[in-house]
Design a protein around this motif. Structure first.
Motif, mmCIF file in Angstrom:
data_model
loop_
_atom_site.group_PDB
_atom_site.id
_atom_site.type_symbol
_atom_site.label_atom_id
_atom_site.label_comp_id
_atom_site.label_asym_id
_atom_site.label_seq_id
_atom_site.Cartn_x
_atom_site.Cartn_y
_atom_site.Cartn_z
ATOM 1 N N ASP A 1 8.940 22.683 4.280
ATOM 2 C CA ASP A 1 7.798 23.411 4.801
ATOM 3 C C ASP A 1 6.904 22.533 5.647
ATOM 4 N N ALA A 2 7.054 21.244 5.490
ATOM 5 C CA ALA A 2 6.243 20.327 6.280
ATOM 6 C C ALA A 2 6.893 18.955 6.267
ATOM 7 N N THR A 3 6.600 18.223 7.294
ATOM 8 C CA THR A 3 7.073 16.852 7.350
ATOM 9 C C THR A 3 5.857 15.946 7.400
ATOM 10 N N ILE A 4 5.844 14.972 6.525
ATOM 11 C CA ILE A 4 4.702 14.070 6.441
ATOM 12 C C ILE A 4 5.135 12.686 6.888
ATOM 13 N N LEU A 5 4.408 12.127 7.824
ATOM 14 C CA LEU A 5 4.732 10.784 8.289
ATOM 15 C C LEU A 5 3.721 9.803 7.733
ATOM 16 N N ILE A 6 4.209 8.793 7.033
ATOM 17 C CA ILE A 6 3.279 7.748 6.618
ATOM 18 C C ILE A 6 3.804 6.417 7.132
ATOM 19 N N GLY A 7 4.032 6.369 8.433
ATOM 20 C CA GLY A 7 4.505 5.139 9.017
ATOM 21 C C GLY A 7 4.041 5.063 10.447
ATOM 22 N N ILE A 8 4.788 4.373 11.222
ATOM 23 C CA ILE A 8 4.321 4.188 12.578
ATOM 24 C C ILE A 8 5.340 4.544 13.646
ATOM 25 N N HIS B 1 0.824 -1.203 0.000
ATOM 26 C CA HIS B 1 0.000 0.000 0.000
ATOM 27 C C HIS B 1 0.865 1.263 0.000
ATOM 28 N N LYS B 2 2.069 1.146 0.531
ATOM 29 C CA LYS B 2 2.955 2.312 0.571
ATOM 30 C C LYS B 2 3.257 2.836 -0.821
ATOM 31 N N LEU B 3 3.399 1.923 -1.753
ATOM 32 C CA LEU B 3 3.706 2.335 -3.115
ATOM 33 C C LEU B 3 2.552 3.147 -3.687
ATOM 34 N N VAL B 4 1.354 2.722 -3.379
ATOM 35 C CA VAL B 4 0.179 3.457 -3.843
ATOM 36 C C VAL B 4 0.137 4.837 -3.207
ATOM 37 N N MET B 5 0.411 4.887 -1.923
ATOM 38 C CA MET B 5 0.390 6.177 -1.236
ATOM 39 C C MET B 5 1.460 7.107 -1.804
ATOM 40 N N LEU B 6 2.635 6.567 -2.016
ATOM 41 C CA LEU B 6 3.708 7.386 -2.584
ATOM 42 C C LEU B 6 3.283 7.960 -3.927
ATOM 43 N N VAL C 1 -11.899 -13.930 4.651
ATOM 44 C CA VAL C 1 -10.878 -12.948 4.994
ATOM 45 C C VAL C 1 -11.342 -11.553 4.585
ATOM 46 N N VAL C 2 -11.072 -10.595 5.456
ATOM 47 C CA VAL C 2 -11.373 -9.199 5.147
ATOM 48 C C VAL C 2 -10.118 -8.365 5.362
ATOM 49 N N GLY C 3 -9.861 -7.441 4.465
ATOM 50 C CA GLY C 3 -8.678 -6.590 4.577
ATOM 51 C C GLY C 3 -9.041 -5.133 4.762
ATOM 52 N N PHE C 4 -8.100 -4.262 4.423
ATOM 53 C CA PHE C 4 -8.306 -2.817 4.534
ATOM 54 C C PHE C 4 -7.243 -2.131 3.686
ATOM 55 N N ASP C 5 -7.660 -1.261 2.795
ATOM 56 C CA ASP C 5 -6.804 -0.423 1.939
ATOM 57 C C ASP C 5 -7.121 -0.593 0.465
ATOM 58 N N ASP C 6 -7.509 -1.780 0.093
ATOM 59 C CA ASP C 6 -7.692 -2.086 -1.325
ATOM 60 C C ASP C 6 -6.423 -1.854 -2.130
ATOM 61 N N VAL C 7 -5.389 -2.571 -1.811
ATOM 62 C CA VAL C 7 -4.167 -2.521 -2.614
ATOM 63 C C VAL C 7 -4.452 -3.159 -3.975
ATOM 64 N N PRO C 8 -3.637 -2.860 -4.971
ATOM 65 C CA PRO C 8 -3.904 -3.396 -6.312
ATOM 66 C C PRO C 8 -4.084 -4.919 -6.330
ATOM 67 N N GLN C 9 -3.247 -5.612 -5.592
ATOM 68 C CA GLN C 9 -3.335 -7.074 -5.591
ATOM 69 C C GLN C 9 -4.652 -7.607 -5.046
ATOM 70 N N ALA C 10 -5.308 -6.806 -4.253
ATOM 71 C CA ALA C 10 -6.567 -7.271 -3.688
ATOM 72 C C ALA C 10 -7.568 -7.579 -4.795
ATOM 73 N N ALA C 11 -7.401 -6.911 -5.928
ATOM 74 C CA ALA C 11 -8.327 -7.112 -7.042
ATOM 75 C C ALA C 11 -7.913 -8.261 -7.957
ATOM 76 N N SER C 12 -6.730 -8.814 -7.731
ATOM 77 C CA SER C 12 -6.248 -9.845 -8.643
ATOM 78 C C SER C 12 -7.117 -11.090 -8.554
ATOM 79 N N PRO C 13 -7.159 -11.862 -9.635
ATOM 80 C CA PRO C 13 -7.994 -13.069 -9.629
ATOM 81 C C PRO C 13 -7.589 -14.044 -8.533
ATOM 82 N N ASN C 14 -6.381 -13.897 -8.069
ATOM 83 C CA ASN C 14 -5.907 -14.804 -7.034
ATOM 84 C C ASN C 14 -6.506 -14.503 -5.670
#
Lengths: 337, 337
Positions: free
Chosen positions: B124-131, B81-86, B281-294
């Motif tokens: 001008d700003a610092t953005i955190l996308i982690g934990i 998901h980080k790649l999508v956010m980036l 199974v239920v996830g969160f974010d809808d990463v690209p792979q979530a849509a894959s046929p697999n």
DNA sequence: AAAGTTCTTGCACGCGAGTGCAAAAGCTGT
DNA sequence: ACAGCTTTTGCACTCGCGTGCAAGAACTTT
């Protein structure tokens, strides 16, 4: 009234006053191999720490010819391998004092504006880890102002104005071809990525040549216009559907893992076939998912860390004589072929 | 002898001479809403183009209080998901004139040095996308020099010195819980990510509360110390192995897709069970792979583009009154639950 | 102990542009 | 054509630090 907070901005002058030295001595204290006596440096550092001073890299970049900043142009965010490359590159750069400007070049048709923008920030080098550029752009860029180094990472470029740091695609692909042949596969299908003029991966050509050498004919191949597993899945599906049932390939060799993952998904879920029993699959890159229990993909691992470190060497080197370099990776054999 | 190449560096002064105006007029021509007559601007722009001039943002940053640069701190490169956010963030930023400094904070135990480094570049700003940050770090950072804005993206933070732009985790999780309950699942297992103090996702707590409200007891849960599909697979495997065969969950709810993908792999390949028939199974974010046929993963999509655009709004706003904002996403129902 | 070396430290100037204000130019109405 | 007003242009000063050289301090040698 107590001065609990730091002032808005502490400059070297403030530290100089506090430490009883000149401003230039303060800067020397922060410079790695400057001529300064140990005790003066200690005194300065103490004062600096007390005031919360850190040198302003922005001003330093303006005053000197170096910025210790590189621009990283990326035009492909669907390929999971990009995330790995970003991690390795930023880590190597950061550990040696370099900062990274991430530039998304997805929504423009050429890289010129991005290169221009990079020059505006006085980057010391521009690194391309994508495909969208051609010789025209490169030449324009190179003729323009303030262009230091143009590095093509993880991709071969024959352009002489460019420094290419990549895996030896030819050797790698020959190794893959040999493995495929040794395992007895005889009806290959090659899935290639987008066509590009510059920054070519020689993988498809090399595979075809190896096959030709051995069997006297070239293997079939298909091109996917983006390194995207979902798109790769679609195109593979269309390609295989067009075939007669008895005429399926026995192995699908992919230019990289991004394509291979989509191929595997399609083989299994659209055709109900087994990997590798019905069709084997080979990738390239060894993305993290390739190791997952779901894929167990046979692939080729690039020595990314080594390559990233070499990239920093290049940044720090002054002579510009043939800095191109090819690395050897490693075939990772898993269950998919 | 012909001047085919541009000179090393063209400054506003050069353009001024060429256009027959003062240097300041040249700068005005490049400034969006400066008071300058259209024809003067045209004259300047023509001269600038002929000389290949572009303003030096480095010098501009030094002279003014703004740099139009943000630092993006990332400490988690295993989560796709980080790649999508980036991609979304850099696109939104770039389209509105902002550049992004990508900072890898994986190999340090706290973010302080990274924050310091950001301040050195006058962001001008610092953005955190982690934990990896806690209130101590934030407070230290905020007390220090030159800190403009500290934005927590895609994660809720209760720290008042911080601007949090995130999805409404509570609403989202309640929607997920309701869906799971409505579908008749009764033996859930919750897979949570790393424990953090600040920047909490309220997902696990909310899910537990929803379950408690309905059935009078909390669901079981496990924590995975990194958002990494491979690690998630391992931990899930260990957790399920420890159970008696008849005591399997009927649904596994995951804090995000990175965890869910690993969970699905394990369910299928280590236990030979089917999703969703044996375990949903239920996830969160809808990463690209979530849509894959697999995978065909049921998940929750965050409005990332909207969030990224709001982030730029925040950067450009001057008043600092309660810029926090929560967004509503969308439950994406596929085959996994 | 004086002269010769080497190591440290100080300084004038420049990097390229923004800010706020004052001077100049353009425009309106009568 | 001139006062009164608005728009446009010019300028001194500043941002924080690097470069290269020269002056000063510290240490060696005989």
């Amino acid at each position: 009234m107590a001065k609990t907070e730091y002032p808005d901005n502490v400059t070297a002058d403030d530290v100089a006053t506090a430490a009883g030295v000149s401003r230039w001595t303060v800067n020397r204290a922060f410079k790695k191999d400057a001529s300064i006596s140990p005790k003066t440096r200690a005194k300065v550092m103490t004062a600096a720490e007390a005031l919360g001073y850190v040198p302003d890299l922005s001003a330093a970049a303006l005053a000197s010819a170096r910025s210790n900043l590189v621009a990283l142009l990326v035009d492909d965010f669907a390929n999971p391998h990009k995330l790995v490359m970003l991690e390795r590159l930023t880590r190597a750069l950061r550990s040696r004092g370099w900062d990274t400007l991430l530039v998304n070049t997805l929504d423009r048709d050429d890289t010129t504006p991005a290169l221009l923008n990079a020059s505006q920030r006085r980057v010391d080098a521009t690194i391309l880890i994508g495909i969208q550029f051609n010789d025209d752009v490169l030449n324009a860029a190179h003729g323009a102002r303030r262009f230091k180094k143009l590095i093509i990472f993880a991709r071969t470029s024959l352009n002489p104005d460019t420094i290419s740091i990549a895996v030896d695609d030819e050797a790698a692909t020959r190794e893959i071809a040999q493995y495929v042949i040794d395992r007895g596969y005889r009806r290959p299908l090659y899935i290639a990525g987008p066509h590009t003029v510059s920054a070519h991966l020689l993988r498809k050509e090399t595979f075809a040549a190896a096959w030709q050498d051995r069997f006297g004919h070239a293997p079939e191949s298909v091109s996917v216009p983006r390194y995207d597993p979902l798109l790769s899945a679609q195109i593979t599906q269309a390609t295989l559907r067009a075939r007669k049932p008895g005429n399926m390939p026995d192995v699908i060799v992919c230019e990289n893992d991004a394509l291979a993952l989509g191929v595997m998904d399609t083989i299994r879920h659209e055709f109900g076939l087994k990997v590798p029993d019905d069709i084997a699959v080979v990738g390239f890159d060894d993305v993290p998912q390739a190791a997952s229990p779901n894929y167990r993909l046979t692939t080729y691992r690039q020595p990314l860390t080594e390559m990233a470190n070499y990239l920093v060497d290049v940044l720090e080197s002054t002579d510009s004589t043939d800095l191109d370099r090819k690395f050897l990776g490693q075939l990772v054999i898993r269950d998919s072929a």
